[in-house]
Design a protein around this motif. Structure first.
Motif, PDB file in Angstrom:
ATOM      1  N   ASP A 194      52.627  -1.408  39.845  1.00  0.00           N
ATOM      2  CA  ASP A 194      51.511  -3.084  39.174  1.00  0.00           C
ATOM      3  C   ASP A 194      51.250  -3.841  40.326  1.00  0.00           C
ATOM      4  O   ASP A 194      49.870  -4.162  40.428  1.00  0.00           O
ATOM      5  CB  ASP A 194      52.845  -3.801  38.144  1.00  0.00           C
ATOM      6  CG  ASP A 194      53.024  -3.515  37.065  1.00  0.00           C
ATOM      7  OD1 ASP A 194      51.966  -2.546  36.600  1.00  0.00           O
ATOM      8  OD2 ASP A 194      53.787  -3.553  36.594  1.00  0.00           O
ATOM      9  N   ILE A 195      51.919  -3.944  41.422  1.00  0.00           N
ATOM     10  CA  ILE A 195      52.017  -4.844  42.510  1.00  0.00           C
ATOM     11  C   ILE A 195      50.470  -4.422  43.214  1.00  0.00           C
ATOM     12  O   ILE A 195      49.688  -4.592  43.713  1.00  0.00           O
ATOM     13  CB  ILE A 195      52.590  -5.258  43.276  1.00  0.00           C
ATOM     14  CG1 ILE A 195      53.394  -5.769  42.542  1.00  0.00           C
ATOM     15  CG2 ILE A 195      52.662  -6.153  45.135  1.00  0.00           C
ATOM     16  CD1 ILE A 195      55.292  -6.254  43.230  1.00  0.00           C
ATOM     17  N   GLU A 196      50.916  -2.590  43.735  1.00  0.00           N
ATOM     18  CA  GLU A 196      49.443  -2.187  43.891  1.00  0.00           C
ATOM     19  C   GLU A 196      47.861  -2.349  43.093  1.00  0.00           C
ATOM     20  O   GLU A 196      47.271  -2.169  43.567  1.00  0.00           O
ATOM     21  CB  GLU A 196      49.795  -0.640  43.649  1.00  0.00           C
ATOM     22  CG  GLU A 196      48.951   0.876  44.788  1.00  0.00           C
ATOM     23  CD  GLU A 196      48.921   1.815  44.931  1.00  0.00           C
ATOM     24  OE1 GLU A 196      49.253   2.863  45.582  1.00  0.00           O
ATOM     25  OE2 GLU A 196      49.969   2.372  43.711  1.00  0.00           O
ATOM     26  N   GLU A 197      48.376  -1.938  41.730  1.00  0.00           N
ATOM     27  CA  GLU A 197      47.065  -2.206  41.126  1.00  0.00           C
ATOM     28  C   GLU A 197      46.739  -3.553  40.701  1.00  0.00           C
ATOM     29  O   GLU A 197      45.518  -4.002  41.137  1.00  0.00           O
ATOM     30  CB  GLU A 197      47.643  -1.923  39.694  1.00  0.00           C
ATOM     31  CG  GLU A 197      46.251  -2.346  38.554  1.00  0.00           C
ATOM     32  CD  GLU A 197      45.341  -1.334  38.842  1.00  0.00           C
ATOM     33  OE1 GLU A 197      44.105  -0.976  38.667  1.00  0.00           O
ATOM     34  OE2 GLU A 197      45.574  -0.071  39.917  1.00  0.00           O
ATOM     35  N   PHE A 198      47.311  -4.945  41.486  1.00  0.00           N
ATOM     36  CA  PHE A 198      47.187  -5.584  41.284  1.00  0.00           C
ATOM     37  C   PHE A 198      46.562  -6.140  42.384  1.00  0.00           C
ATOM     38  O   PHE A 198      45.274  -6.808  42.970  1.00  0.00           O
ATOM     39  CB  PHE A 198      48.526  -7.215  41.936  1.00  0.00           C
ATOM     40  CG  PHE A 198      48.261  -8.105  41.320  1.00  0.00           C
ATOM     41  CD1 PHE A 198      47.805  -9.479  40.947  1.00  0.00           C
ATOM     42  CD2 PHE A 198      48.318  -9.035  43.230  1.00  0.00           C
ATOM     43  CE1 PHE A 198      48.213 -10.757  40.853  1.00  0.00           C
ATOM     44  CE2 PHE A 198      47.879 -10.200  43.929  1.00  0.00           C
ATOM     45  CZ  PHE A 198      47.152 -11.420  42.460  1.00  0.00           C
ATOM     46  N   LEU A 199      46.296  -5.435  43.971  1.00  0.00           N
ATOM     47  CA  LEU A 199      45.986  -5.588  45.136  1.00  0.00           C
ATOM     48  C   LEU A 199      44.819  -4.776  45.370  1.00  0.00           C
ATOM     49  O   LEU A 199      43.828  -5.086  45.511  1.00  0.00           O
ATOM     50  CB  LEU A 199      46.794  -4.870  45.576  1.00  0.00           C
ATOM     51  CG  LEU A 199      48.044  -5.867  46.271  1.00  0.00           C
ATOM     52  CD1 LEU A 199      48.837  -4.939  47.519  1.00  0.00           C
ATOM     53  CD2 LEU A 199      47.523  -6.952  46.856  1.00  0.00           C
ATOM     54  N   LEU A 200      44.458  -3.419  44.387  1.00  0.00           N
ATOM     55  CA  LEU A 200      43.449  -3.066  43.906  1.00  0.00           C
ATOM     56  C   LEU A 200      42.359  -3.383  43.285  1.00  0.00           C
ATOM     57  O   LEU A 200      41.179  -3.031  43.478  1.00  0.00           O
ATOM     58  CB  LEU A 200      43.500  -1.114  43.649  1.00  0.00           C
ATOM     59  CG  LEU A 200      44.644  -0.064  44.655  1.00  0.00           C
ATOM     60  CD1 LEU A 200      45.033   0.725  43.311  1.00  0.00           C
ATOM     61  CD2 LEU A 200      43.922   0.013  45.456  1.00  0.00           C
TER      62      LEU A 200
END
Length: 339
Positions: A310-316
């Motif tokens: 989820d954090i990765e998608e937040f950054l993406l």
């Protein structure tokens, strides 16, 4: 009354003020020019002033173009039909069909007033047509000028951007505290809900600003707030996943540290490449951790892994937003601190 409700009231009062000033000024100018049916100039201004500059310009252009069609129809009808009421009926039918075909529905009322003056005139002379044209021009020019004079809400939009960033930073801090088992001095859930509502209103303001400015790339603000709204939705999911963890694994502290590191980069002018690289290193570090010793530990670790995703998608989401900016947009929006 909420801030949004107060803002709506202010907008309504401002709109009423523009309509009142435009209408009475149009009538005054028409009377100064000794035009017949001077009150019609006020009605045209009233019917042309809308909430945004571009909408007013588009409506004014439609009014002007449909005027010439109305004049042509009036000449044809008056020359062929003696009865005023029948001539006016045929005129209205023709104008309404024409406006419907071109989706100029808002021009029907003005053209109907113009048609009534033309059909009821003793003779359709050049002076009569010139009188009606001047009434239309006075009304639409004043409508455009009034919308140009009143300021946009750009400062409010910039403030909304900074406020949403501060709230996201606060939410990330609260989530980090939750992962560490600390007591939070605020409710993350309530803060997320409040931020979602604020971002919804901010998107509406950004759309309104887009229709109220001649600046290039005004859609920047719309895409920015939509990006933040999607990030907020991801944090909602992340918070839900955290609440499913019964016993926090040791690895939760690593994610908490990363969230505290990340929050300082939740700002407008930042491309999150470095933060994504740091997250990838954390993924690799998590893979090197000893395997879970129990089913419960396995489930908790799996949730932590989903949290990282989820954090990765937040950054993406921010990365994709940045990638859509061209050099001109970066120069306009990122090259002027505080704008």
């Amino acid at each position: 009354m909420t801030g949004w409700d107060q803002e709506l009231w202010e907008k309504n009062i401002l709109q009423a003020l523009k309509i009142a000033i435009g209408s009475c000024t149009a009538i005054f100018i028409a009377e100064m020019l000794h035009l017949d049916h001077a009150l019609s100039a006020g009605s045209i201004a009233l019917l042309t002033i809308v909430t945004t500059k571009w909408a007013t310009v588009r409506l004014a252009a439609a009014r002007l173009m449909s005027f010439f069609f109305s004049v042509a129809v009036a000449f044809a009808v008056v020359s062929l039909v003696d009865s005023e009421w029948l001539a006016f009926g045929i005129f209205v039918f023709s104008v309404v069909i024409f406006c419907y075909m071109l989706q100029w529905n808002h021009s029907i009322s003005v053209n109907a007033v113009t048609g009534a003056h033309l059909v009821m005139a003793d003779t359709l002379s050049d002076a009569v047509v010139r009188n009606e044209l001047l009434l239309v021009l006075i009304g639409i020019v004043l409508a455009i000028l009034l919308n140009l004079l009143f300021p946009s809400r750009k400062r409010t939009i910039i403030h909304n951007m900074r406020e949403s960033e501060h709230m996201l930073q606060s939410i990330l801090t609260g989530l980090a505290d939750y992962l560490c088992g600390r007591e939070m001095d605020h409710s993350v859930w309530e803060e997320l809900t409040e931020l979602e509502e604020q971002l919804e209103h901010a998107v509406s303001r950004a759309y309104e600003y887009q229709d109220n400015t001649w600046a290039s790339h005004p859609a920047y603000y719309i895409r920015y707030f939509e990006m933040r709204a999607r990030q907020c939705s991801i944090l909602h999911n992340l918070h839900e996943e955290m609440r499913r963890i019964r016993d926090m694994p040791e690895q939760a502290a690593l994610i908490a540290d990363y969230l505290r590191y990340l929050k300082q980069y939740v700002v407008e002018i930042n491309a999150p490449d470095t933060q994504i690289e740091q997250l990838e290193r954390m993924f690799q570090e998590m893979k090197k951790q000893p395997l879970p010793r129990s089913r419960q530990e396995f489930e908790n670790r799996a949730i932590l892994y989903h949290i990282l995703m989820d954090i990765e998608e937040f950054l993406l989401l921010k990365k994709r937003f940045v990638e859509t900016l061209d050099e001109k947009q970066k120069r306009i929006y990122w090259g002027k601190p505080g704008r």
